[in-house]
Design a protein around this motif. Sequence first.
Motif, PDB file in Angstrom:
ATOM      1  N   TRP A 211     -21.824 -22.572  24.759  1.00  0.00           N
ATOM      2  CA  TRP A 211     -20.851 -22.207  25.582  1.00  0.00           C
ATOM      3  C   TRP A 211     -19.370 -22.220  25.179  1.00  0.00           C
ATOM      4  CZ3 TRP A 211     -23.058 -23.749  30.928  1.00  0.00           C
ATOM      5  CH2 TRP A 211     -24.416 -23.194  31.145  1.00  0.00           C
ATOM      6  N   GLY A 212     -18.400 -21.411  25.127  1.00  0.00           N
ATOM      7  CA  GLY A 212     -17.044 -21.624  24.536  1.00  0.00           C
ATOM      8  C   GLY A 212     -16.383 -22.907  24.939  1.00  0.00           C
ATOM      9  N   HIS A 213     -16.317 -22.999  26.463  1.00  0.00           N
ATOM     10  CA  HIS A 213     -15.697 -23.930  26.893  1.00  0.00           C
ATOM     11  C   HIS A 213     -16.310 -25.488  26.622  1.00  0.00           C
ATOM     12  CE1 HIS A 213     -18.673 -23.305  30.221  1.00  0.00           C
ATOM     13  NE2 HIS A 213     -18.533 -24.857  30.469  1.00  0.00           N
ATOM     14  N   TYR A 214     -17.590 -25.362  26.440  1.00  0.00           N
ATOM     15  CA  TYR A 214     -18.106 -26.882  25.992  1.00  0.00           C
ATOM     16  C   TYR A 214     -18.229 -26.975  24.624  1.00  0.00           C
ATOM     17  CZ  TYR A 214     -21.544 -30.537  25.955  1.00  0.00           C
ATOM     18  OH  TYR A 214     -22.314 -31.714  25.869  1.00  0.00           O
ATOM     19  N   LEU A 215     -18.507 -25.869  23.689  1.00  0.00           N
ATOM     20  CA  LEU A 215     -18.284 -26.170  22.414  1.00  0.00           C
ATOM     21  C   LEU A 215     -16.918 -26.357  21.855  1.00  0.00           C
ATOM     22  CD1 LEU A 215     -20.031 -25.744  19.820  1.00  0.00           C
ATOM     23  CD2 LEU A 215     -19.183 -23.417  19.794  1.00  0.00           C
ATOM     24  N   ASN A 216     -15.846 -25.540  22.235  1.00  0.00           N
ATOM     25  CA  ASN A 216     -14.761 -25.845  22.026  1.00  0.00           C
ATOM     26  C   ASN A 216     -13.475 -26.811  22.821  1.00  0.00           C
ATOM     27  OD1 ASN A 216     -14.953 -23.719  20.175  1.00  0.00           O
ATOM     28  ND2 ASN A 216     -14.565 -22.338  21.745  1.00  0.00           N
ATOM     29  N   GLY A 217     -14.154 -27.412  24.036  1.00  0.00           N
ATOM     30  CA  GLY A 217     -13.631 -28.358  25.045  1.00  0.00           C
ATOM     31  C   GLY A 217     -13.950 -29.551  24.838  1.00  0.00           C
TER      32      GLY A 217
ATOM     33  N   SER B 248     -16.159 -34.234  12.145  1.00  0.00           N
ATOM     34  CA  SER B 248     -17.163 -33.601  12.769  1.00  0.00           C
ATOM     35  C   SER B 248     -16.570 -33.317  14.193  1.00  0.00           C
ATOM     36  CB  SER B 248     -18.399 -34.788  13.117  1.00  0.00           C
ATOM     37  OG  SER B 248     -18.906 -35.102  11.877  1.00  0.00           O
ATOM     38  N   ALA B 249     -16.803 -32.070  14.776  1.00  0.00           N
ATOM     39  CA  ALA B 249     -16.306 -31.810  15.994  1.00  0.00           C
ATOM     40  C   ALA B 249     -17.604 -31.253  16.913  1.00  0.00           C
ATOM     41  CB  ALA B 249     -15.316 -30.472  15.611  1.00  0.00           C
ATOM     42  N   SER B 250     -18.595 -31.098  16.434  1.00  0.00           N
ATOM     43  CA  SER B 250     -19.971 -30.662  17.355  1.00  0.00           C
ATOM     44  C   SER B 250     -20.950 -31.412  17.315  1.00  0.00           C
ATOM     45  CB  SER B 250     -20.065 -29.221  16.961  1.00  0.00           C
ATOM     46  OG  SER B 250     -20.755 -29.264  15.661  1.00  0.00           O
ATOM     47  N   TYR B 251     -22.100 -31.463  18.009  1.00  0.00           N
ATOM     48  CA  TYR B 251     -23.214 -32.175  17.925  1.00  0.00           C
ATOM     49  C   TYR B 251     -23.650 -31.741  16.574  1.00  0.00           C
ATOM     50  CZ  TYR B 251     -22.642 -33.117  22.889  1.00  0.00           C
ATOM     51  OH  TYR B 251     -22.029 -33.697  23.981  1.00  0.00           O
ATOM     52  N   GLY B 252     -23.908 -30.308  16.285  1.00  0.00           N
ATOM     53  CA  GLY B 252     -24.335 -29.807  14.965  1.00  0.00           C
ATOM     54  C   GLY B 252     -23.633 -30.810  13.631  1.00  0.00           C
ATOM     55  N   ASP B 253     -22.320 -30.647  13.853  1.00  0.00           N
ATOM     56  CA  ASP B 253     -21.573 -31.528  12.732  1.00  0.00           C
ATOM     57  C   ASP B 253     -22.000 -32.933  12.683  1.00  0.00           C
ATOM     58  OD1 ASP B 253     -20.258 -29.333  12.305  1.00  0.00           O
ATOM     59  OD2 ASP B 253     -18.278 -30.157  13.201  1.00  0.00           O
ATOM     60  N   LEU B 254     -21.985 -33.774  13.826  1.00  0.00           N
ATOM     61  CA  LEU B 254     -22.531 -35.028  13.827  1.00  0.00           C
ATOM     62  C   LEU B 254     -24.002 -35.004  13.388  1.00  0.00           C
ATOM     63  CD1 LEU B 254     -21.540 -37.824  14.690  1.00  0.00           C
ATOM     64  CD2 LEU B 254     -22.464 -37.225  17.176  1.00  0.00           C
ATOM     65  N   HIS B 255     -24.807 -34.341  13.463  1.00  0.00           N
ATOM     66  CA  HIS B 255     -26.306 -34.331  13.126  1.00  0.00           C
ATOM     67  C   HIS B 255     -26.265 -34.248  11.802  1.00  0.00           C
ATOM     68  CE1 HIS B 255     -30.331 -33.086  12.125  1.00  0.00           C
ATOM     69  NE2 HIS B 255     -30.595 -34.064  12.942  1.00  0.00           N
TER      70      HIS B 255
END
Length: 155
Positions: free
Chosen positions: A90-96, A132-139
Amino acid sequence: GYIAAVMLPRGMGCSDKADTVADLFNPSDVDAVHETVEAVCEALQLPTFLMGFSLGGLVTCNYFARRTPHKLVKGAVALAGGFRTDFMDWGHYLNGYQPIIVSNLVQAFVGRYGEELSARLGTWGMIKLAWSASYGDLHKNLFGKLWGPVGVREW
């Protein structure tokens, strides 16, 4: 009265520092959970109920799905576990929220395991980890290097 035993993920929060970053808690590793539950049940010899909150809710369900619990385990409650992971897109979760959460996780890991992470990931790997800015990046930039191909959505 009641007795409560709290299992903190190894290397996270107020738990002891893991010996190496490879020993950090892996949410898909039900063996660590099983060993802890077995030890608590054997030590207390009392009917036991498990309760997992947030990621712990997922870990609790994963444990029951993959292991036969000790005979003293009478049940479990999973609270606020994200059984659906589409909210991560979701945009607000992903970007916020994700960038804030992930940057704080990275800061905590680097603060606690910086030298070893630097040795394992190298300069370029540390730079990618810092960005890293997302869970995908962190993984991709950290957990995938430590635990292999288990994806965030497979926990």
